[in-house]
Design a protein around this motif. Structure first.
Motif, PDB file in Angstrom:
ATOM      1  N   ALA A  68       0.834  -1.213   0.000  1.00 16.43           N
ATOM      2  CA  ALA A  68       0.000   0.000   0.000  1.00 16.43           C
ATOM      3  C   ALA A  68       0.867   1.261   0.000  1.00 16.43           C
ATOM      4  N   ALA A  69       1.921   1.264   0.798  1.00 16.99           N
ATOM      5  CA  ALA A  69       2.797   2.439   0.864  1.00 16.99           C
ATOM      6  C   ALA A  69       3.479   2.673  -0.477  1.00 16.99           C
ATOM      7  N   THR A  70       3.895   1.603  -1.134  1.00 13.70           N
ATOM      8  CA  THR A  70       4.531   1.741  -2.440  1.00 13.70           C
ATOM      9  C   THR A  70       3.569   2.404  -3.428  1.00 13.70           C
ATOM     10  N   ALA A  71       2.313   1.985  -3.412  1.00 14.35           N
ATOM     11  CA  ALA A  71       1.313   2.595  -4.296  1.00 14.35           C
ATOM     12  C   ALA A  71       1.084   4.060  -3.926  1.00 14.35           C
ATOM     13  N   LEU A  72       0.998   4.354  -2.628  1.00 12.18           N
ATOM     14  CA  LEU A  72       0.801   5.747  -2.188  1.00 12.18           C
ATOM     15  C   LEU A  72       2.006   6.619  -2.524  1.00 12.18           C
ATOM     16  N   PHE A  73       3.212   6.083  -2.330  1.00 15.10           N
ATOM     17  CA  PHE A  73       4.413   6.843  -2.666  1.00 15.10           C
ATOM     18  C   PHE A  73       4.410   7.193  -4.152  1.00 15.10           C
ATOM     19  N   HIS A  74       4.102   6.208  -4.979  1.00 17.90           N
ATOM     20  CA  HIS A  74       4.112   6.439  -6.422  1.00 17.90           C
ATOM     21  C   HIS A  74       3.059   7.481  -6.811  1.00 17.90           C
ATOM     22  N   ARG A  75       1.879   7.386  -6.214  1.00 19.46           N
ATOM     23  CA  ARG A  75       0.828   8.376  -6.474  1.00 19.46           C
ATOM     24  C   ARG A  75       1.319   9.787  -6.112  1.00 19.46           C
ATOM     25  N   GLN A  76       1.959   9.903  -4.964  1.00 21.24           N
ATOM     26  CA  GLN A  76       2.453  11.213  -4.525  1.00 21.24           C
ATOM     27  C   GLN A  76       3.587  11.705  -5.422  1.00 21.24           C
ATOM     28  N   VAL A  77       4.458  10.809  -5.846  1.00 18.26           N
ATOM     29  CA  VAL A  77       5.555  11.189  -6.749  1.00 18.26           C
ATOM     30  C   VAL A  77       4.983  11.745  -8.050  1.00 18.26           C
ATOM     31  N   LEU A  78       3.964  11.101  -8.596  1.00 22.65           N
ATOM     32  CA  LEU A  78       3.361  11.595  -9.835  1.00 22.65           C
ATOM     33  C   LEU A  78       2.745  12.975  -9.634  1.00 22.65           C
ATOM     34  N   ARG A  79       2.110  13.193  -8.496  1.00 19.78           N
ATOM     35  CA  ARG A  79       1.558  14.524  -8.185  1.00 19.78           C
ATOM     36  C   ARG A  79       2.670  15.568  -8.104  1.00 19.78           C
ATOM     37  N   GLU A  80       3.721  15.232  -7.376  1.00 20.97           N
ATOM     38  CA  GLU A  80       4.824  16.175  -7.198  1.00 20.97           C
ATOM     39  C   GLU A  80       5.512  16.477  -8.524  1.00 20.97           C
ATOM     40  N   GLU A  81       5.697  15.449  -9.343  1.00 19.48           N
ATOM     41  CA  GLU A  81       6.368  15.667 -10.622  1.00 19.48           C
ATOM     42  C   GLU A  81       5.531  16.550 -11.538  1.00 19.48           C
ATOM     43  N   GLU A  82       4.226  16.377 -11.529  1.00 18.38           N
ATOM     44  CA  GLU A  82       3.361  17.245 -12.334  1.00 18.38           C
ATOM     45  C   GLU A  82       3.490  18.698 -11.871  1.00 18.38           C
ATOM     46  N   PHE A  83       3.482  18.892 -10.559  1.00 21.56           N
ATOM     47  CA  PHE A  83       3.642  20.245 -10.012  1.00 21.56           C
ATOM     48  C   PHE A  83       5.002  20.821 -10.413  1.00 21.56           C
ATOM     49  N   MET A  84       6.055  20.016 -10.305  1.00 28.22           N
ATOM     50  CA  MET A  84       7.399  20.518 -10.614  1.00 28.22           C
ATOM     51  C   MET A  84       7.568  20.806 -12.105  1.00 28.22           C
ATOM     52  N   ARG A  85       6.905  20.028 -12.962  1.00 28.70           N
ATOM     53  CA  ARG A  85       6.941  20.334 -14.394  1.00 28.70           C
ATOM     54  C   ARG A  85       6.350  21.717 -14.654  1.00 28.70           C
ATOM     55  N   GLN A  86       5.252  21.996 -13.989  1.00 27.26           N
ATOM     56  CA  GLN A  86       4.604  23.298 -14.164  1.00 27.26           C
ATOM     57  C   GLN A  86       5.441  24.418 -13.541  1.00 27.26           C
ATOM     58  N   ARG A  87       6.004  24.161 -12.386  1.00 27.55           N
ATOM     59  CA  ARG A  87       6.728  25.198 -11.635  1.00 27.55           C
ATOM     60  C   ARG A  87       8.119  25.480 -12.214  1.00 27.55           C
ATOM     61  N   TYR A  88       8.872  24.404 -12.540  1.00 27.08           N
ATOM     62  CA  TYR A  88      10.273  24.566 -12.923  1.00 27.08           C
ATOM     63  C   TYR A  88      10.532  24.370 -14.419  1.00 27.08           C
ATOM     64  N   GLY A  89       9.539  23.915 -15.154  1.00 29.25           N
ATOM     65  CA  GLY A  89       9.616  23.811 -16.614  1.00 29.25           C
ATOM     66  C   GLY A  89      10.787  23.009 -17.137  1.00 29.25           C
ATOM     67  N   GLU A  90      11.560  23.645 -18.019  1.00 26.03           N
ATOM     68  CA  GLU A  90      12.662  22.976 -18.700  1.00 26.03           C
ATOM     69  C   GLU A  90      13.749  22.506 -17.728  1.00 26.03           C
ATOM     70  N   GLU A  91      13.977  23.254 -16.669  1.00 23.30           N
ATOM     71  CA  GLU A  91      14.979  22.845 -15.674  1.00 23.30           C
ATOM     72  C   GLU A  91      14.619  21.470 -15.094  1.00 23.30           C
ATOM     73  N   PHE A  92      13.338  21.260 -14.795  1.00 28.86           N
ATOM     74  CA  PHE A  92      12.904  19.967 -14.261  1.00 28.86           C
ATOM     75  C   PHE A  92      12.976  18.887 -15.338  1.00 28.86           C
ATOM     76  N   SER A  93      12.608  19.212 -16.564  1.00 31.27           N
ATOM     77  CA  SER A  93      12.670  18.234 -17.655  1.00 31.27           C
ATOM     78  C   SER A  93      14.098  17.744 -17.875  1.00 31.27           C
ATOM     79  N   GLU A  94      15.055  18.662 -17.860  1.00 32.75           N
ATOM     80  CA  GLU A  94      16.459  18.273 -18.009  1.00 32.75           C
ATOM     81  C   GLU A  94      16.907  17.388 -16.851  1.00 32.75           C
TER      82      GLU A  94
END
Length: 188
Positions: free
Chosen positions: A153-179
Motif C-alpha cells: 500500500a505504501a509503495t502505491a501511495l508513494f508512487h501516487r504522490q511522486v506523480l503529483r509532485e512531478e506534475e507540479f514541478m513540471r509546471q513550476r520549474y519547466g525545462e529545468e525539471f525536464s532536463e
C-alpha cells in the motif's frame, strides 16, 4: 532483539522528520502541507498509527492482528534492521540535500528551489526510496501479512504522490525539471 531495534527505528524515523519540520518552522518556513491538495490523505494517519502499533506489538508482545509469520530467521531479521538503518540514512541524506526546500506535501505558495544535488543527483525521490527500504526492512524483521500489506500500500501511495509532485514541478520549474528528469531516474 531485532524487533526492539525495529521499534526504535520507527521512533528515529519519525523523530527525524518531525525535528526537521519543527526546525524549519523556527526559521519561518511552513514545511507541513500534507493533505491540503487531496483530502483523502486523512486516511493515512490512522493507517500509519496502526502500523506503528503493529511494530511495537511485535517487539513487546502486545496483542497483534496476526501472529503467523511467513518464516522465522534471525539472520533475515538482522538484515531487516540493517535495511531500516539504510532507509533512515537515505532519509537523513535527503533532508541535508533538501536544505530549506524540504516540504511534507506540495507547497504551491512557497515551493523553494529545485534540488538536484547531493542524494538527489542519484534519485529524484530519495525520501520515498528511503521509506521503501525502511518498510522492506520492517517486513524482514516481522515477516507477516500486516507489514507486507503496508509495504504494498505504501509503495502505491508513494508512487501516487511522486506523480503529483512531478506534475507540479513540471509546471513550476519547466525545462529545468525536464532536463533533471533526463539525467536522474525517478527512483533508483
Amino acid at each position: 532483539m531485532p524487533q526492539y531495534l525495529a521499534a526504535l527505528m520507527v521512533v528515529l524515523l519519525l523523530g527525524t522528520v518531525v525535528s526537521r519540520v519543527l526546525l524549519m518552522r523556527r526559521t519561518g518556513t511552513q514545511a507541513m502541507h500534507f493533505g491540503k491538495l487531496d483530502k483523502t490523505d486523512f486516511l493515512i494517519p490512522p493507517a500509519a498509527l496502526f502500523y506503528f502499533y503493529t511494530v511495537f506489538a511485535a517487539a513487546f508482545g502486545w496483542p497483534l492482528a496476526n501472529r503467523q509469520r511467513f518464516f522465522h530467521s534471525t539472520i533475515v531479521a538482522w538484515f531487516g534492521v540493517a535495511l531500516c538503518l539504510v532507509g533512515i540514512l537515505i532519509l537523513v541524506l535527503s533532508l541535508v540535500s533538501f536544505g530549506n526546500s524540504f516540504r511534507v506535501g506540495i507547497d504551491v505558495d512557497q515551493p523553494g528551489r529545485l534540488v538536484t544535488t547531493g542524494v538527489f543527483a542519484v534519485s529524484r525521490n530519495p525520501i520515498y526510496v528511503g521509506f521503501f527500504v525502511f518498510l522492506l526492512g520492517q517486513l524482514l524483521v516481522s515477516p507477516d501479512w500486516v507489514p507486507l500489506i503496508y509495504l504494498i500500500a505504501a509503495t502505491a501511495l508513494f508512487h501516487r504522490q511522486v506523480l503529483r509532485e512531478e506534475e507540479f514541478m513540471r509546471q513550476r520549474y519547466g525545462e529545468e525539471f525536464s532536463e533533471y528528469c533526463h539525467r536522474v531516474r525517478r527512483y533508483v
